[in-house]
Design a protein around this motif. Structure first.
Motif, short mmCIF file in Angstrom:
data_model
loop_
_atom_site.label_atom_id
_atom_site.label_comp_id
_atom_site.label_asym_id
_atom_site.label_seq_id
_atom_site.Cartn_x
_atom_site.Cartn_y
_atom_site.Cartn_z
N TYR A 1 46.37 32.17 37.01
CA TYR A 1 45.30 32.87 37.71
C TYR A 1 44.55 33.80 36.76
O TYR A 1 45.09 34.28 35.77
CB TYR A 1 45.85 33.65 38.90
CG TYR A 1 46.70 34.85 38.55
CD1 TYR A 1 46.15 36.13 38.51
CD2 TYR A 1 48.05 34.71 38.25
CE1 TYR A 1 46.93 37.23 38.19
CE2 TYR A 1 48.84 35.80 37.94
CZ TYR A 1 48.27 37.06 37.90
OH TYR A 1 49.04 38.15 37.58
N ALA A 2 43.30 34.01 37.09
CA ALA A 2 42.48 34.96 36.35
C ALA A 2 42.74 36.35 36.93
O ALA A 2 42.83 36.51 38.14
CB ALA A 2 41.00 34.60 36.46
N GLU A 3 42.87 37.32 36.07
CA GLU A 3 43.19 38.68 36.52
C GLU A 3 42.14 39.21 37.50
O GLU A 3 42.48 39.89 38.47
CB GLU A 3 43.32 39.61 35.33
CG GLU A 3 43.88 40.96 35.67
CD GLU A 3 44.23 41.78 34.44
OE1 GLU A 3 44.85 42.83 34.62
OE2 GLU A 3 43.88 41.36 33.33
N ASP A 4 40.87 38.87 37.28
CA ASP A 4 39.81 39.37 38.15
C ASP A 4 39.58 38.49 39.38
O ASP A 4 38.79 38.85 40.25
CB ASP A 4 38.50 39.51 37.36
CG ASP A 4 38.04 38.20 36.76
OD1 ASP A 4 38.87 37.29 36.60
OD2 ASP A 4 36.84 38.10 36.41
N ALA A 5 40.26 37.33 39.48
CA ALA A 5 40.10 36.45 40.64
C ALA A 5 41.42 35.74 40.95
O ALA A 5 41.52 34.52 40.85
CB ALA A 5 38.99 35.44 40.38
N PRO A 6 42.45 36.48 41.35
CA PRO A 6 43.75 35.84 41.60
C PRO A 6 43.74 34.87 42.78
O PRO A 6 44.56 33.96 42.83
CB PRO A 6 44.68 37.03 41.87
CG PRO A 6 43.80 38.15 42.26
CD PRO A 6 42.50 37.92 41.56
N GLU A 7 42.79 35.02 43.68
CA GLU A 7 42.71 34.09 44.82
C GLU A 7 42.25 32.70 44.40
O GLU A 7 42.35 31.75 45.16
CB GLU A 7 41.80 34.65 45.93
CG GLU A 7 40.40 34.95 45.49
CD GLU A 7 40.23 36.26 44.73
OE1 GLU A 7 39.22 36.40 44.05
OE2 GLU A 7 41.12 37.14 44.80
N SER A 8 41.77 32.55 43.18
CA SER A 8 41.39 31.24 42.64
C SER A 8 42.50 30.64 41.80
O SER A 8 42.25 29.85 40.89
CB SER A 8 40.11 31.37 41.80
OG SER A 8 39.03 31.74 42.61
N ALA A 9 43.72 31.00 42.09
CA ALA A 9 44.87 30.53 41.33
C ALA A 9 45.07 29.02 41.51
O ALA A 9 44.55 28.43 42.46
CB ALA A 9 46.13 31.28 41.76
#
Length: 141
Positions: A98-106
């Motif tokens: 996951y991206a730290e700034d967008a964890p919901e896009s894991a």
């Protein structure tokens, strides 16, 4: 010669357009962002199945895993993995990216070559084919 040059430019533009469109279709930007970010262990909280039809009309059952993980900042994130084919059962753990700034896009999809590089590979292959074809056209005309 001018026809070959025009052909090459049009074909190269089409290859670049196709590469970008394919990259978006394969969710390349989202996957690259997740893969270049952080990892966490996610617990499977459930599995949802749905019946769909393949292109030939044959019914197929697809499984979508509900995953939950905690970010490095302590936030709990739940998401449904629709891309990866997972072999986990409820309660088991899987690595997610996951991206730290967008964890919901894991994603639980492991990093792979094609989604990482398709935006470059498609135009490169298309460009080579366009160049060879333009050279042949220039020789014929």
């Amino acid at each position: 010669m001018a026809v070959a040059v025009v052909y090459f430019l049009v074909a190269l533009s089409a290859a670049v357009f196709f590469g970008r469109a394919l990259d978006r279709q394969l969710q390349g930007p989202r996957l690259r962002s997740a893969w270049d970010g952080l990892t966490a262990e996610a617990r499977c909280t459930g599995v949802r199945t749905e019946e769909i039809q393949d292109p030939e009309g044959v019914p197929v059952t697809q499984s979508h895993h509900m995953l939950e993980f905690r970010t490095t900042g302590g936030r709990t994130v739940s998401f449904e993995e629709r891309q990866a084919r997972l072999d986990v059962k409820r309660g088991e753990f899987v690595t997610v990216y996951y991206a730290e700034d967008a964890p919901e896009s894991a994603t639980a999809r492991t990093p792979s070559f094609a989604p990482r590089h398709i935006r470059v590979l498609a135009p490169a292959v298309g460009g080579v084919i366009a160049l060879v074809t333009a050279v042949v056209l220039a020789g014929v005309l």
